[in-house]
Motif scaffolding. Structure first.
Motif, PDB file in Angstrom:
ATOM      1  N   TRP A 122      -3.440  -7.196  14.953  1.00 42.97           N
ATOM      2  CA  TRP A 122      -2.153  -7.775  14.072  1.00 42.97           C
ATOM      3  C   TRP A 122      -1.137  -6.728  13.613  1.00 42.97           C
ATOM      4  O   TRP A 122      -1.723  -5.437  13.683  1.00 42.97           O
ATOM      5  CB  TRP A 122      -3.073  -8.398  12.761  1.00 42.97           C
ATOM      6  CG  TRP A 122      -4.106  -9.199  13.206  1.00 42.97           C
ATOM      7  CD1 TRP A 122      -5.634  -9.013  13.368  1.00 42.97           C
ATOM      8  CD2 TRP A 122      -4.053 -10.606  13.370  1.00 42.97           C
ATOM      9  NE1 TRP A 122      -6.258 -10.010  13.394  1.00 42.97           N
ATOM     10  CE2 TRP A 122      -5.373 -11.269  13.635  1.00 42.97           C
ATOM     11  CE3 TRP A 122      -2.955 -11.764  13.012  1.00 42.97           C
ATOM     12  CZ2 TRP A 122      -5.687 -12.401  13.447  1.00 42.97           C
ATOM     13  CZ3 TRP A 122      -3.400 -12.900  13.206  1.00 42.97           C
ATOM     14  CH2 TRP A 122      -4.755 -13.521  13.469  1.00 42.97           C
ATOM     15  N   ARG A 123      -0.341  -7.108  13.100  1.00 44.35           N
ATOM     16  CA  ARG A 123       0.418  -6.473  11.982  1.00 44.35           C
ATOM     17  C   ARG A 123       0.105  -6.882  10.821  1.00 44.35           C
ATOM     18  O   ARG A 123       0.676  -7.983  10.450  1.00 44.35           O
ATOM     19  CB  ARG A 123       1.923  -6.456  12.377  1.00 44.35           C
ATOM     20  CG  ARG A 123       2.507  -5.599  13.586  1.00 44.35           C
ATOM     21  CD  ARG A 123       3.862  -5.150  13.480  1.00 44.35           C
ATOM     22  NE  ARG A 123       4.846  -6.106  12.662  1.00 44.35           N
ATOM     23  CZ  ARG A 123       5.280  -7.182  13.518  1.00 44.35           C
ATOM     24  NH1 ARG A 123       5.019  -7.194  14.897  1.00 44.35           N
ATOM     25  NH2 ARG A 123       6.119  -7.917  13.026  1.00 44.35           N
ATOM     26  N   SER A 141       4.766  -2.900   7.433  1.00 44.98           N
ATOM     27  CA  SER A 141       3.518  -3.222   7.985  1.00 44.98           C
ATOM     28  C   SER A 141       2.513  -2.120   8.626  1.00 44.98           C
ATOM     29  O   SER A 141       3.033  -0.897   8.985  1.00 44.98           O
ATOM     30  CB  SER A 141       3.655  -4.268   9.365  1.00 44.98           C
ATOM     31  OG  SER A 141       4.351  -3.765  10.339  1.00 44.98           O
ATOM     32  N   GLN A 142       1.478  -2.363   8.805  1.00 47.89           N
ATOM     33  CA  GLN A 142       0.517  -1.323   9.445  1.00 47.89           C
ATOM     34  C   GLN A 142      -0.500  -2.294  10.375  1.00 47.89           C
ATOM     35  O   GLN A 142      -0.752  -3.413  10.311  1.00 47.89           O
ATOM     36  CB  GLN A 142      -0.588  -0.621   8.317  1.00 47.89           C
ATOM     37  CG  GLN A 142      -1.649  -1.525   7.749  1.00 47.89           C
ATOM     38  CD  GLN A 142      -2.396  -0.749   6.737  1.00 47.89           C
ATOM     39  OE1 GLN A 142      -1.886   0.034   6.217  1.00 47.89           O
ATOM     40  NE2 GLN A 142      -3.534  -0.999   6.728  1.00 47.89           N
ATOM     41  N   PRO A 143      -0.974  -1.481  11.342  1.00 47.77           N
ATOM     42  CA  PRO A 143      -1.827  -2.297  12.392  1.00 47.77           C
ATOM     43  C   PRO A 143      -2.985  -2.501  11.921  1.00 47.77           C
ATOM     44  O   PRO A 143      -3.824  -1.751  11.202  1.00 47.77           O
ATOM     45  CB  PRO A 143      -1.788  -1.111  13.846  1.00 47.77           C
ATOM     46  CG  PRO A 143      -1.662   0.273  12.996  1.00 47.77           C
ATOM     47  CD  PRO A 143      -0.502  -0.186  11.837  1.00 47.77           C
ATOM     48  N   LEU A 144      -3.801  -3.711  12.555  1.00 45.40           N
ATOM     49  CA  LEU A 144      -5.020  -3.830  11.933  1.00 45.40           C
ATOM     50  C   LEU A 144      -5.804  -4.799  13.263  1.00 45.40           C
ATOM     51  O   LEU A 144      -5.310  -5.760  13.766  1.00 45.40           O
ATOM     52  CB  LEU A 144      -4.819  -4.860  10.891  1.00 45.40           C
ATOM     53  CG  LEU A 144      -6.261  -5.493  10.197  1.00 45.40           C
ATOM     54  CD1 LEU A 144      -7.008  -4.523   9.752  1.00 45.40           C
ATOM     55  CD2 LEU A 144      -6.067  -6.352   9.162  1.00 45.40           C
ATOM     56  N   SER A 145      -6.725  -4.403  13.516  1.00 46.47           N
ATOM     57  CA  SER A 145      -7.476  -5.090  14.961  1.00 46.47           C
ATOM     58  C   SER A 145      -8.535  -5.792  14.112  1.00 46.47           C
ATOM     59  O   SER A 145      -9.085  -5.809  13.113  1.00 46.47           O
ATOM     60  CB  SER A 145      -8.109  -3.892  15.495  1.00 46.47           C
ATOM     61  OG  SER A 145      -9.195  -3.137  15.102  1.00 46.47           O
ATOM     62  N   SER A 146      -9.124  -6.914  14.871  1.00 41.11           N
ATOM     63  CA  SER A 146     -10.093  -7.737  14.478  1.00 41.11           C
ATOM     64  C   SER A 146     -10.976  -8.507  15.718  1.00 41.11           C
ATOM     65  O   SER A 146     -10.444  -8.264  16.724  1.00 41.11           O
ATOM     66  CB  SER A 146      -9.441  -8.744  13.670  1.00 41.11           C
ATOM     67  OG  SER A 146      -8.702  -9.797  14.411  1.00 41.11           O
ATOM     68  N   SER A 147     -12.187  -8.708  15.286  1.00 44.85           N
ATOM     69  CA  SER A 147     -12.741  -9.510  16.187  1.00 44.85           C
ATOM     70  C   SER A 147     -13.099 -10.924  15.606  1.00 44.85           C
ATOM     71  O   SER A 147     -13.614 -10.934  14.605  1.00 44.85           O
ATOM     72  CB  SER A 147     -14.045  -8.885  16.582  1.00 44.85           C
ATOM     73  OG  SER A 147     -15.026  -9.864  17.345  1.00 44.85           O
ATOM     74  N   MET A 148     -12.692 -12.137  16.197  1.00 45.81           N
ATOM     75  CA  MET A 148     -12.812 -13.433  15.875  1.00 45.81           C
ATOM     76  C   MET A 148     -13.385 -14.354  16.692  1.00 45.81           C
ATOM     77  O   MET A 148     -13.245 -14.358  17.746  1.00 45.81           O
ATOM     78  CB  MET A 148     -11.380 -13.901  15.354  1.00 45.81           C
ATOM     79  CG  MET A 148     -11.455 -15.134  14.666  1.00 45.81           C
ATOM     80  SD  MET A 148      -9.812 -15.892  14.333  1.00 45.81           S
ATOM     81  CE  MET A 148      -9.283 -16.282  15.890  1.00 45.81           C
ATOM     82  N   GLN A 149     -14.222 -15.156  16.110  1.00 43.97           N
ATOM     83  CA  GLN A 149     -15.072 -16.097  16.767  1.00 43.97           C
ATOM     84  C   GLN A 149     -14.699 -17.407  16.596  1.00 43.97           C
ATOM     85  O   GLN A 149     -14.404 -17.766  15.507  1.00 43.97           O
ATOM     86  CB  GLN A 149     -16.738 -15.910  16.649  1.00 43.97           C
ATOM     87  CG  GLN A 149     -17.247 -14.760  17.121  1.00 43.97           C
ATOM     88  CD  GLN A 149     -18.757 -14.576  16.925  1.00 43.97           C
ATOM     89  OE1 GLN A 149     -19.310 -15.413  16.095  1.00 43.97           O
ATOM     90  NE2 GLN A 149     -19.579 -13.695  17.699  1.00 43.97           N
TER      91      GLN A 149
END
Length: 489
Positions: A270-271, A314-322
């Protein structure tokens, strides 16, 4: 406000007129009023125009009402004092009569020199009214560059708009979405209220798709996950090497143990964008979750804090979504047959929660305010209330299960087979059949149909048996004792 009226080059009245014309639509009630501070025998605000807007543009009426507007003075000739809180309060109670709507306030954001020293206290009251007034649901401010010179001089003008009650907030949102106001005021609005909603937004920039699942961002900002119907069954079987937490193996199908809902997981980049101009989010803790089919599932984030995020940045943001697909109809379900060739849709959302949030005015905004209002201390109105320590942002999410035509074709094939079988049976039932029987040594040839019974008699005319015919053959029933009757010769 003296130079805004006396400078021949002032565009103040023209600006007010254009804002009014952009803000109203046929059917709206329009009230224009001037304000300063109430004095005995001289209440404030003072109505200049009250009209119901029809299909005809109110431009002429607005221009006429503004034409005579001039600098207000107190008895004795001194310039009038200003009370912004009083103006908004009277507008809410009298002009709107306690009903929802929008209140626009045009001011140079300061009092006249050498006038009432209680101005600071009234400004604090104005601050309290905005941030703690329950009926004011939204408030925006537009600091504009407008240099004017008269007895005094000014560089800037401030336009406030206050949305009263929930319906007023929806009206303001609709106006801002329409783009009409942006054609008149090109500067971005500074948000005064609320400071605990939609302070950030999530913009997906990279998605590692799961086999059988494709992510996309729709024009309205909704994140869509399209799942193949066959993927549901695949998710229900254990995936080789898939971790239970979806961490290192994110991007693969996530297996489920017995009794657990089938899920898919994907890594999404994401941003995280600051949308709360003009405030910098100096620090905040963040967490996220998905809301689907009544289930609230945590989303694993690559970072749990945000620091020094300036407005518009903005800043980068990683995620794991189920994605829980167990709530979607199976490939061979009745719902799948009904949705053949289309998709079943499961609406939901991704919720991002900021806590321990600390806000401060951005340096760029401070510099802009100093240039527009030189020598004036920064108004307290732009100081975030201490109780605003959290906020929430919501990204619409749509999970769609795509169904092919196979279930429908299988159903139609089955129906066709049943119809063919029924037709064959009907044809067989209606066909005349030959059967030979022997009664007391005499061979007889009879004609019969399925579903019928035919009596058999001896030479003396006595009934000795009954021949029953079905779809599957012939049988002798009701045989008389001692009778010599058999099928065939």
């Amino acid at each position: 406000m003296e130079p805004f009226y006396t400078d021949p080059a002032s565009q103040y009245k023209a600006l007010v007129a254009e804002v009014v014309l952009a803000a109203v639509r046929p059917g709206d009630a329009l009230v224009l009023a001037s304000f300063n501070q109430s004095q005995p025998g001289a209440p404030s605000p003072k109505a200049l125009l009250a009209a119901q807007v029809d299909d005809k543009s109110p431009r002429a009426a607005v221009a006429s009402a503004l034409a005579a507007l001039a600098t207000a003075k107190k008895p004795g000739g001194a310039l009038a004092d200003t009370d912004l809180g009083e103006a908004v309060g009277v507008a809410m109670g009298t002009a709107l009569g306690g009903k929802p709507g929008l209140i626009w306030l045009f001011t140079n954001n300061k009092n006249s020199p050498n006038n009432d020293q209680a101005t600071a206290q009234r400004n604090r009251e104005f601050y309290e009214l905005i941030h703690h007034g329950g009926d004011i649901k939204k408030a925006l401010a537009f600091p504009l560059h407008m240099p004017v010179r008269g007895r005094y001089s000014a560089n800037g003008l401030m336009i406030y708009v206050f949305a009263i009650k929930d319906e007023g907030a929806r009206e303001l949102d609709a106006l801002m979405r329409s783009g009409r106001l942006q054609k008149v005021i090109t500067e971005p609005p500074a948000r005064l209220k609320p400071l605990d909603q939609d302070t950030v937004r999530l913009l997906p920039v990279k998605v590692e798709n799961v086999p059988g699942v494709a992510f996309s961002t729709q024009p309205n900002g909704t994140l869509r996950a399209d799942i193949d119907a066959g993927a549901t069954a695949a998710a229900a079987a254990p995936a080789s090497g898939a971790g239970a937490d979806g961490g290192a193996n994110t991007g693969a199908n996530i297996g489920t143990s017995s009794g657990q809902p089938a899920t898919h997981a994907a890594r999404i980049g994401w941003r995280l964008e600051n949308t709360i101009y003009p405030y910098t989010i100096t620090s905040a803790r963040i967490e996220a979750r998905s809301v689907l089919a009544g289930a609230r599932t945590p989303i694993r984030l690559g970072a749990d804090t945000v620091d020094g995020l300036a407005p518009g940045k903005s800043q980068p943001l990683s995620s794991s979504m189920q994605l829980p697909v167990a709530h979607l109809p199976g490939k061979w379900s009745l719902e799948a047959v009904k949705a053949a060739g289309s998709a079943a849709v499961l609406p939901g959302a991704i919720e991002l929660q900021l806590s321990e949030q600390k806000l401060e005015l951005s340096q760029a905004f401070r510099q802009r305010m100093a240039a527009l209002f030189p020598g004036d201390p920064l108004p307290d109105i732009f100081t975030p209330p201490s109780q605003v320590q959290g906020s929430r942002a919501v990204l619409p999410l749509e999970v769609r299960m795509r169904y092919g035509l196979a279930p429908l074709m299988a159903l139609l094939g089955g129906i066709a087979a049943l119809l063919a079988l029924a037709g064959g049976l009907a044809l067989a039932a209606g066909r005349t059949r030959k059967v030979q029987v022997t009664v007391e040594g005499e061979t007889r040839t009879l004609h019969t149909k399925a579903g019928t019974s035919q009596p058999l008699h001896d030479r003396a005319g006595n009934k000795v048996a009954e021949l029953k015919t079905t779809m599957f053959g012939h049988t002798l029933t009701d045989l008389r004792e001692g009778a010599q009757v058999r099928l065939g010769r």
